[in-house]
Design a protein around this motif. Structure first.
Motif, PDB file in Angstrom:
ATOM      1  N   ILE A 159     -24.715 -64.661  16.254  1.00 26.43           N
ATOM      2  CA  ILE A 159     -26.004 -63.558  17.055  1.00 26.43           C
ATOM      3  C   ILE A 159     -25.639 -62.496  17.434  1.00 26.43           C
ATOM      4  N   ASP A 162     -18.839 -62.663  26.719  1.00 27.41           N
ATOM      5  CA  ASP A 162     -19.500 -63.724  24.701  1.00 27.41           C
ATOM      6  C   ASP A 162     -18.894 -63.211  23.923  1.00 27.41           C
ATOM      7  N   GLY A 185     -20.449 -65.421  18.956  1.00 27.00           N
ATOM      8  CA  GLY A 185     -20.927 -66.748  19.494  1.00 27.00           C
ATOM      9  C   GLY A 185     -20.369 -67.722  18.828  1.00 27.00           C
ATOM     10  N   HIS A 235     -24.920 -58.538  18.567  1.00 30.04           N
ATOM     11  CA  HIS A 235     -25.534 -58.047  19.869  1.00 30.04           C
ATOM     12  C   HIS A 235     -26.458 -56.480  19.783  1.00 30.04           C
ATOM     13  N   THR A 257     -21.419 -58.630  15.739  1.00 28.53           N
ATOM     14  CA  THR A 257     -22.082 -60.260  15.555  1.00 28.53           C
ATOM     15  C   THR A 257     -20.719 -60.785  16.889  1.00 28.53           C
TER      16      THR A 257
END
Length: 270
Positions: free
Chosen positions: A156, A200, A166, A158, A164
């Motif tokens: 993913i 995250d 995730g 950001h 990236t």
């Protein structure tokens, strides 16, 4: 460091912290900012004009407000917003970190702005390296370097940090085996270790640590004795912390036996 650079660093540090205050509050009164930062009205006006022209705040009558309403404010500052804090110190730390590299090393470089400075130094060198990163900025910087084998961690994206994260990124990282991880942190605390405000990204940073034989945190002096939302790792999971020579002795000594892991980079040590 000459006087012009010192003045520039002080200016950039102050403007970063002004931006931080405005973003945290949503709105800050002009008079309050002058008082908190102990500067004249003329100096504060210049700072706010500069931040407004960069598109980082909105100047309004009697003060300044964040460009994002509180409900929409990003969890972290952008790469540019982070990079204007202690820029000279970041370069110094990156130069010190570069001395640890050898031809043939496989390294992970995460998406911190100090790690970006390290990537810039690598890009100007002739070292033969395998470089793994989750940062688009770092990947773009190194993608055409003939002696660098570049591996980009997908996942993913950001939007604020252009990096990236995730489950996909974590799974890709779990299969790697590297010599050194160079990582950033939002805070370095004597009891709490290394912390970050972006929840995250923490699982990916932890996966990067597991994939690396050695973990080196790059953190300028402003990150010390601060706190953040969640721990990335305790001190015993990290090999070294490279900071700059602006870290004062009181804070350095507060880390007790862990201070042996803290390297205060200076021009003389490079």
């Amino acid at each position: 460091m000459n006087e012009r650079k010192k003045r520039g660093d002080i200016l950039n540090n102050r403007r970063y912290h002004i931006l931080e205050v405005i973003n945290q509050r949503g709105y800050a009164r002009f008079a309050d900012l002058c008082s908190e930062f102990e500067v004249s009205a003329a100096t504060m006006r210049r700072d706010l004009v500069a931040l407004d022209q960069e598109g980082l705040i909105h100047r309004v009558h009697g003060g300044a407000k964040s460009i994002n309403p509180p409900t929409e404010r990003p969890a972290v500052l952008s790469t540019y917003e982070r990079s204007i804090l202690a820029p000279q110190e970041k370069v110094l730390i990156a130069q010190c970190a570069f001395q640890l590299l050898h031809n043939g090393d496989s390294i992970i470089i995460d998406d911190s702005t100090t790690c970006l400075e390290l990537a810039r130094i690598i890009a100007s060198s002739n070292l033969v390296l395998n470089v793994i990163t989750n940062s688009f900025d770092i990947a773009l910087l190194l993608k055409e370097h003939m002696s660098i084998e570049l591996f980009f961690i997908g996942g993913i994206v950001h939007k604020t940090t252009a990096a990236t994260y995730g489950a996909i990124a974590e799974q890709m990282t779990e299969n790697l085996s590297c010599n050194i991880l160079f990582a950033g942190a939002d805070a370095v605390h004597p009891e709490k270790g290394f912390l970050n405000n972006r929840l995250d990204i923490i699982p990916l940073k932890q996966a990067m640590m597991k994939a690396s034989s050695k973990t080196i945190v790059l953190a300028d002096h402003t990150k010390f004795n601060r706190s953040a939302m969640m721990q990335i790792a305790p001190f015993d999971k990290v090999d070294y912390v490279i900071t700059d020579d602006q870290l004062n002795d009181d804070i350095y000594n507060s880390f007790g036996e862990n201070k042996s892991k803290i390297v205060r980079a200076s021009i003389d040590k490079i």
